[in-house]
Design a protein around this motif. Structure first.
Motif, mmCIF file in Angstrom:
data_model
loop_
_atom_site.group_PDB
_atom_site.id
_atom_site.type_symbol
_atom_site.label_atom_id
_atom_site.label_comp_id
_atom_site.label_asym_id
_atom_site.label_seq_id
_atom_site.Cartn_x
_atom_site.Cartn_y
_atom_site.Cartn_z
ATOM 1 N N ARG A 23 0.690 -1.177 -0.001
ATOM 2 C CA ARG A 23 0.041 -0.001 0.016
ATOM 3 C C ARG A 23 0.864 1.160 0.197
ATOM 4 N NH1 ARG A 23 -3.535 -0.613 5.114
ATOM 5 N NH2 ARG A 23 -1.424 -1.580 5.597
ATOM 6 N N ILE A 24 0.349 2.352 -0.601
ATOM 7 C CA ILE A 24 1.102 3.643 -0.763
ATOM 8 C C ILE A 24 0.229 4.613 -0.235
ATOM 9 C CG2 ILE A 24 2.227 5.246 -2.127
ATOM 10 C CD1 ILE A 24 3.424 2.389 -2.730
ATOM 11 N N TRP A 25 0.737 5.072 0.978
ATOM 12 C CA TRP A 25 0.045 6.484 1.632
ATOM 13 C C TRP A 25 0.239 7.625 0.698
ATOM 14 C CZ3 TRP A 25 1.652 10.574 4.662
ATOM 15 C CH2 TRP A 25 0.523 11.349 5.503
ATOM 16 N N LEU A 26 -0.449 8.342 0.315
ATOM 17 C CA LEU A 26 -0.185 9.605 -0.207
ATOM 18 C C LEU A 26 -0.457 10.647 0.667
ATOM 19 C CD1 LEU A 26 -1.730 8.689 -3.740
ATOM 20 C CD2 LEU A 26 0.609 8.658 -3.094
ATOM 21 N N PRO A 27 0.359 11.594 0.860
ATOM 22 C CA PRO A 27 0.147 12.517 2.066
ATOM 23 C C PRO A 27 -0.699 13.774 1.530
ATOM 24 C CG PRO A 27 2.301 13.032 0.925
ATOM 25 C CD PRO A 27 1.798 11.493 0.428
ATOM 26 N N ALA A 49 1.823 12.807 9.364
ATOM 27 C CA ALA A 49 0.995 13.978 9.135
ATOM 28 C C ALA A 49 1.205 15.038 10.450
ATOM 29 C CB ALA A 49 -0.547 13.768 9.173
ATOM 30 N N GLN A 50 1.177 14.686 11.912
ATOM 31 C CA GLN A 50 1.321 15.197 12.546
ATOM 32 C C GLN A 50 2.630 16.073 12.808
ATOM 33 O OE1 GLN A 50 0.696 12.572 16.014
ATOM 34 N NE2 GLN A 50 -1.410 12.815 16.016
ATOM 35 N N LEU A 51 3.698 15.411 12.582
ATOM 36 C CA LEU A 51 5.196 15.992 12.428
ATOM 37 C C LEU A 51 5.248 16.871 11.147
ATOM 38 C CD1 LEU A 51 7.387 12.556 13.080
ATOM 39 C CD2 LEU A 51 7.137 14.469 14.630
ATOM 40 N N ALA A 52 4.705 16.618 10.094
ATOM 41 C CA ALA A 52 4.561 17.591 9.096
ATOM 42 C C ALA A 52 3.910 18.852 9.368
ATOM 43 C CB ALA A 52 4.186 16.788 7.765
ATOM 44 N N ASP A 53 2.824 18.585 10.146
ATOM 45 C CA ASP A 53 2.009 19.838 10.425
ATOM 46 C C ASP A 53 2.965 20.804 11.440
ATOM 47 O OD1 ASP A 53 -0.056 19.011 8.781
ATOM 48 O OD2 ASP A 53 -1.500 18.676 10.545
ATOM 49 N N ALA A 54 3.723 20.012 12.469
ATOM 50 C CA ALA A 54 4.320 20.942 13.205
ATOM 51 C C ALA A 54 5.674 21.158 12.520
ATOM 52 C CB ALA A 54 4.941 19.887 14.356
ATOM 53 N N GLY A 55 5.982 20.933 11.430
ATOM 54 C CA GLY A 55 7.137 21.533 10.456
ATOM 55 C C GLY A 55 8.519 20.819 10.959
ATOM 56 N N ARG A 56 8.312 19.629 11.373
ATOM 57 C CA ARG A 56 9.607 18.803 11.974
ATOM 58 C C ARG A 56 9.987 18.049 10.791
ATOM 59 N NH1 ARG A 56 8.690 15.325 17.352
ATOM 60 N NH2 ARG A 56 10.592 15.111 16.923
ATOM 61 N N VAL A 57 9.233 17.553 9.915
ATOM 62 C CA VAL A 57 9.783 16.698 8.692
ATOM 63 C C VAL A 57 8.894 17.130 7.572
ATOM 64 C CG1 VAL A 57 10.161 14.677 10.079
ATOM 65 C CG2 VAL A 57 7.919 14.859 8.940
ATOM 66 N N GLU A 58 9.419 16.922 6.362
ATOM 67 C CA GLU A 58 8.908 17.172 4.907
ATOM 68 C C GLU A 58 7.645 15.874 5.085
ATOM 69 O OE1 GLU A 58 10.547 18.010 1.182
ATOM 70 O OE2 GLU A 58 12.407 17.438 2.315
ATOM 71 N N PRO A 59 6.630 16.267 4.259
ATOM 72 C CA PRO A 59 5.639 15.061 4.172
ATOM 73 C C PRO A 59 6.488 14.130 3.193
ATOM 74 C CG PRO A 59 4.633 17.221 3.410
ATOM 75 C CD PRO A 59 6.181 17.464 4.098
ATOM 76 N N HIS A 60 6.131 12.730 3.452
ATOM 77 C CA HIS A 60 6.616 11.660 2.736
ATOM 78 C C HIS A 60 5.460 10.702 2.108
ATOM 79 C CE1 HIS A 60 10.477 12.783 4.721
ATOM 80 N NE2 HIS A 60 10.946 11.622 4.325
ATOM 81 N N LEU A 61 5.931 10.123 1.114
ATOM 82 C CA LEU A 61 5.014 8.943 0.779
ATOM 83 C C LEU A 61 5.439 7.879 1.514
ATOM 84 C CD1 LEU A 61 4.623 10.667 -1.642
ATOM 85 C CD2 LEU A 61 4.792 8.786 -3.032
#
Length: 280
Positions: free
Chosen positions: A25-29, A67-79
């Protein structure tokens, strides 16, 4: 749950590799369908436990954490590419062939007992690594908008899948530049939970193949309870060898010890730490 997670979605690949994984499965952010940017990719072993709705809550919840880490600016969104294991043949799939080939007779006997238990005549780990690097990753990079370079490609696994994540980091190092091994079963315990003489040094020699860091990152952890308590010498040996090769703690290498048990028992303690550091 982050509001942005509502705009994420999961696709299931068609069944073209049943001998390697029963499902991928592929999760698309969030935002994937709204722009043309390219994304880094996290590959997750034991994929049937990857997402928050999997396995009645006994899972890594990588999608919500991402999603939480990306919202907080800690990581880039990833597939996120979640690769299901082979069920009863999980050990056959994830026990590294290279370690078996160079191991002592006692280690080989433990592996061979597990092979016999599931009716397998050989390990399938070498072919799994070759397939992941040579078929699945190129397919994902062609079909989806990814950044295919090794520093934008990560692998994660826990327990024996943590061992395989380490093997992929070593043997497919041209493709995977970030790796995380949660509670990896380096000792290859049998039912007696014995220690194998020389095995820690063998693991250290194996990891020495990766050379200087070159911008890569590797996360290693274990707990202090249950079987994890016996993993400390292995983590120490691997980390020590990598330090000799220029892997700086905190920059290229992160080693953690959690006051918890094995893999899923400690997941809540560490996944945000792990993802936040590995993918930063």
């Amino acid at each position: 749950m982050p509001r942005s997670l509502l705009f994420a979605r999961i696709e299931t690949l068609d069944d073209r590799w049943p001998n390697q994984s029963p499902r991928i499965r592929i999760w698309l952010p969030p935002g994937y369908d709204m722009d043309m940017r390219r994304y880094p990719v996290l590959y997750v072993l034991d994929g049937q436990w990857a997402f928050a709705d999997d396995a009645e809550g006994a899972n890594f919840a990588v999608d919500t954490r991402m999603a939480q880490l990306a919202d907080a600016g800690r990581v880039e969104p990833h597939l996120i590419v979640a690769i299901d294991n082979l069920g009863d043949e999980r050990f056959v799939q994830y026990m590294p062939q290279a370690i078996y080939d160079g191991a002592s007779d006692t280690v080989r006997a433990v592996v061979e007992r597990d092979l016999a238990r599931v009716g397998a005549d050989r390990l399938r780990s070498a072919s799994f690594i070759a397939w992941l690097e040579g078929e699945l990753k190129p397919y994902v990079d062609t079909r989806y908008r990814t950044r295919p370079g090794r520093l934008d490609t990560a692998i994660f696994g826990a327990s024996v899948a943590g061992v395989m994540a380490g093997a992929i980091f070593v043997e497919a190092q041209g493709s995977f530049g970030r790796g995380a091994c949660m509670s990896p079963n380096w000792p290859i315990y049998d039912e007696r939970m014995i220690d194998h003489a020389g095995l820690a040094e063998q693991w250290a020699d194996y990891f020495a193949q990766i050379g200087a860091p070159g911008g890569r990152r590797l996360w290693l952890d274990h707990g202090t309870q249950m079987m994890d308590a016996g993993m400390a010498p292995y983590q120490f040996a691997i980390a020590g060898r990598l330090a000799q090769l220029g892997w700086e703690r905190g920059e290229h290498l992160r080693t953690e010890v959690y006051h918890a048990g094995h893999a899923f028992a400690q997941t809540a303690y560490q996944m945000d730490d792990l993802l936040g550091w590995l993918l930063a």
